[in-house]
Design an enzyme around this catalytic site. Structure first.
Site, short mmCIF file in Angstrom:
data_model
loop_
_atom_site.label_atom_id
_atom_site.label_comp_id
_atom_site.label_asym_id
_atom_site.label_seq_id
_atom_site.Cartn_x
_atom_site.Cartn_y
_atom_site.Cartn_z
N TYR A 183 44.93 52.37 -41.05
CA TYR A 183 44.41 51.07 -40.60
C TYR A 183 42.87 51.09 -40.56
O TYR A 183 42.21 50.23 -41.15
CB TYR A 183 45.00 50.73 -39.23
CG TYR A 183 44.29 49.59 -38.52
CD1 TYR A 183 44.19 48.33 -39.11
CD2 TYR A 183 43.71 49.78 -37.26
CE1 TYR A 183 43.53 47.29 -38.46
CE2 TYR A 183 43.05 48.75 -36.61
CZ TYR A 183 42.96 47.52 -37.21
OH TYR A 183 42.31 46.49 -36.58
N VAL A 191 46.32 35.99 -47.55
CA VAL A 191 45.02 36.43 -48.08
C VAL A 191 45.18 37.27 -49.34
O VAL A 191 44.20 37.53 -50.05
CB VAL A 191 44.16 37.20 -47.03
CG1 VAL A 191 43.71 36.28 -45.91
CG2 VAL A 191 44.90 38.41 -46.49
N SER A 222 45.73 36.31 -31.92
CA SER A 222 45.11 36.27 -30.58
C SER A 222 43.67 35.81 -30.69
O SER A 222 43.23 34.91 -29.98
CB SER A 222 45.10 37.66 -29.94
OG SER A 222 46.35 38.25 -30.01
N ARG A 248 47.97 41.33 -28.40
CA ARG A 248 49.37 41.66 -28.70
C ARG A 248 49.50 43.14 -29.05
O ARG A 248 48.75 43.66 -29.86
CB ARG A 248 49.87 40.83 -29.88
CG ARG A 248 50.00 39.36 -29.55
CD ARG A 248 50.75 38.63 -30.62
NE ARG A 248 50.14 38.80 -31.93
CZ ARG A 248 50.74 38.51 -33.08
NH1 ARG A 248 51.95 38.03 -33.07
NH2 ARG A 248 50.12 38.68 -34.22
N LYS A 297 38.12 51.40 -34.96
CA LYS A 297 38.93 52.37 -35.73
C LYS A 297 38.40 52.55 -37.16
O LYS A 297 38.80 53.47 -37.86
CB LYS A 297 40.40 51.96 -35.71
CG LYS A 297 40.96 52.04 -34.30
CD LYS A 297 42.42 51.75 -34.19
CE LYS A 297 42.93 52.03 -32.78
NZ LYS A 297 42.19 51.37 -31.69
N LEU A 331 56.10 29.23 -38.37
CA LEU A 331 56.49 29.04 -36.97
C LEU A 331 55.27 29.20 -36.05
O LEU A 331 55.06 28.38 -35.15
CB LEU A 331 57.59 30.04 -36.58
CG LEU A 331 58.04 29.94 -35.13
CD1 LEU A 331 58.66 28.57 -34.84
CD2 LEU A 331 59.04 31.04 -34.78
N1 LIG Z 1 43.34 43.13 -31.13
C1 LIG Z 1 42.45 44.08 -31.02
O1 LIG Z 1 42.47 44.91 -30.10
C2 LIG Z 1 41.36 44.18 -32.08
C3 LIG Z 1 40.30 45.05 -31.83
C4 LIG Z 1 39.28 45.12 -32.79
C5 LIG Z 1 39.35 44.36 -33.93
N2 LIG Z 1 40.42 43.54 -34.16
C6 LIG Z 1 40.46 42.78 -35.42
O2 LIG Z 1 40.43 41.41 -35.07
C7 LIG Z 1 41.15 40.66 -36.05
C8 LIG Z 1 42.13 39.72 -35.37
O3 LIG Z 1 43.01 40.49 -34.59
P1 LIG Z 1 44.11 39.80 -33.68
O4 LIG Z 1 44.22 40.64 -32.47
O5 LIG Z 1 43.85 38.34 -33.56
O6 LIG Z 1 45.40 40.04 -34.59
P2 LIG Z 1 46.82 39.31 -34.50
O7 LIG Z 1 47.01 38.66 -33.20
O8 LIG Z 1 47.84 40.30 -34.98
O9 LIG Z 1 46.69 38.16 -35.60
C9 LIG Z 1 46.64 38.43 -36.97
C10 LIG Z 1 46.54 37.12 -37.72
O10 LIG Z 1 46.47 37.40 -39.12
C11 LIG Z 1 47.48 36.65 -39.80
N3 LIG Z 1 47.83 37.41 -41.00
C12 LIG Z 1 48.36 38.65 -41.08
N4 LIG Z 1 48.54 38.98 -42.36
C13 LIG Z 1 48.09 37.93 -43.10
C14 LIG Z 1 48.00 37.68 -44.50
N5 LIG Z 1 48.42 38.57 -45.39
N6 LIG Z 1 47.49 36.50 -44.92
C15 LIG Z 1 47.08 35.56 -44.01
N7 LIG Z 1 47.15 35.76 -42.69
C16 LIG Z 1 47.64 36.93 -42.24
C17 LIG Z 1 48.58 36.49 -38.78
O11 LIG Z 1 49.42 35.38 -39.04
P3 LIG Z 1 50.72 35.47 -39.99
O12 LIG Z 1 51.45 36.71 -39.58
O13 LIG Z 1 51.44 34.20 -39.74
O14 LIG Z 1 50.18 35.53 -41.38
C18 LIG Z 1 47.76 36.22 -37.52
O15 LIG Z 1 47.32 34.88 -37.55
C19 LIG Z 1 41.77 41.67 -37.01
O16 LIG Z 1 40.98 41.74 -38.16
C20 LIG Z 1 41.71 42.98 -36.25
O17 LIG Z 1 41.59 44.07 -37.13
C21 LIG Z 1 41.41 43.43 -33.25
#
Ligand SMILES: NC(=O)c1ccc[n+]([C@@H]2O[C@H](COP(=O)([O-])OP(=O)(O)OC[C@H]3O[C@@H](n4cnc5c(N)ncnc54)[C@H](OP(=O)(O)O)[C@@H]3O)[C@@H](O)[C@H]2O)c1
Length: 334
Positions: free
Chosen positions: A135, A62, A15, A172, A127, A41
């Site tokens: 987490y 990663v 996202s 998401r 968190k 995909l």
């Molecule tokens: N969403 C929230 O409410 C929120 C709030 C605060 C902070 N954050 C932080 O913001 C960041 C981004 O969150 P988001 O909401 O964009 O998460 P997301 O939509 O779940 O996206 C996660 C991304 O990481 C990739 N990924 C997961 N495991 C991986 C791995 N081992 N190697 C390489 N890529 C990997 C996923 O793609 P693949 O599965 O294809 O690898 C996807 O591109 C995270 O660090 C999260 O902790 C999120």
């Protein structure tokens, strides 16, 4: 700052990553914009939308240091957004979360140092402040790795900082799309974990803008925290479905009643600026200016009072139902 630069985004298909790409392409002319993630995909689908000639799509994990090192060749700027972020999944599969969020962070740091990347910002979460679930604990460990990496850098130019923020509206698996699904299914009530629960509230675009701005502000070693409004979950439910009743289902394991972004125990090295906070490092960096009350962009902050905590309950800024409704309209569910 971003024109003619090579930028790599780990987790670029998520996202945050997609909004970051959209914003960078709209505002800047990067030399290369590299997406680094595992699932072909998601990358294929993203390529249908974002296919500017500067874009490169790299499959990689990663956890794989060699692949990261290859991917970062010639890169100037890294945004580390890849993470496992579902609280229950992390509790159930702890080592998987540790491998991605902690070992992955270490690999990003090593690859950035080896390639003399100039600036790295890693995304964190509320968190990670006083964590009570795995987490959050892995993200705190990741934050600590990125802060300490500024020491490992020594004379190298690479600088690392962290951006920490709260719930992203509409991301998401989050509460807004969850409530919306129940409303669309014609349910008669919405489940509320606790009547007093509060959360910080940020849109993806605000998160992206804050990250981009902090590349100019960072000296290396900061945890940047934006000032955000809070939301009462009961108000959110009322804003989304005024006619539905609420089922109080009880707080879930690993969940807090209120979130914290700047813990009281960090108050002695936290600085308040107009619309953000900086949590300075707990360690001194060698041969460097360790004053974090002034940003590299020249903004001046004030040390917060001892014991000050920035949490979603005591926040003076709460969104009203009307503001929540207006905000929800801007959100695209994924
Ligand atoms: N969403 C929230 O409410 C929120 C709030 C605060 C902070 N954050 C932080 O913001 C960041 C981004 O969150 P988001 O909401 O964009 O998460 P997301 O939509 O779940 O996206 C996660 C991304 O990481 C990739 N990924 C997961 N495991 C991986 C791995 N081992 N190697 C390489 N890529 C990997 C996923 O793609 P693949 O599965 O294809 O690898 C996807 O591109 C995270 O660090 C999260 O902790 C999120």
């Amino acid at each position: 700052m971003f024109d003619n630069k090579s930028i790599l985004i780990t987790g670029g298909t998520g996202s945050f990553g997609k909004m970051l790409v959209r914003t960078i392409l709209a505002r800047y002319k990067p030399k290369r914009l590299i997406i680094f993630s595992r699932d072909e995909l998601k990358q294929f689908e993203m390529q249908q939308i974002y296919n500017d000639p500067c874009m490169r799509y790299f499959i990689g994990d990663v956890r794989d240091a060699n692949r990261l090192t290859m991917a970062m060749r010639g890169v100037d700027i890294v945004v580390h957004a890849a993470a496992l972020k579902q609280v229950p999944a992390a509790e159930y599969n702890p080592m998987e979360c540790i491998k991605t969020n902690i070992h992955g962070a270490e690999n990003v740091i090593q690859a950035a140092l080896l390639n003399q990347v100039k600036k790295v910002i890693a995304l964190s979460t509320d968190k990670a402040a006083n964590p009570i679930n795995l987490y959050g604990a892995t993200k705190l460990a990741s934050d600590k790795l990125f802060v300490a990496a500024n020491n490992i850098a020594g004379q190298d130019p690479t600088r690392f900082a962290v951006v920490r923020y709260g719930n992203v509206v509409g991301s998401r698996g989050s509460v807004v799309p969850f409530f919306q699904k129940l409303i669309d299914q014609g349910k008669h009530s919405l489940p509320i974990t606790h009547a007093e629960m509060t959360r910080f509230w940020i849109t993806l675009q605000q998160g992206v803008d804050f990250v981009l701005r902090n590349f100019e502000r960072m000296k290396g070693g900061e945890i940047f925290v934006p000032k955000l409004p809070s939301v009462r979950i009961t108000e959110l439910a009322k804003a989304m479905a005024p006619e539905l009743s609420h089922d109080i289902i009880g707080i879930r394991p690993g969940e807090k009643l209120h979130e914290v972004m700047c813990p009281a125990d960090d108050s002695y090295h936290t600085f308040e600026f107009d619309d953000f906070f900086v949590i300075g490092p707990t360690i001194n960096f060698n041969n460097r200016n360790n004053d974090f009350s002034r940003t590299a962009a020249g903004e001046n902050g004030q040390a917060v009072a001892q014991g000050f905590e920035y949490n979603s309950r005591d926040n003076p800024d709460f969104l009203t139902i009307e503001q929540l409704m207006a905000l929800n309209k801007q959100v695209v569910f994924e």
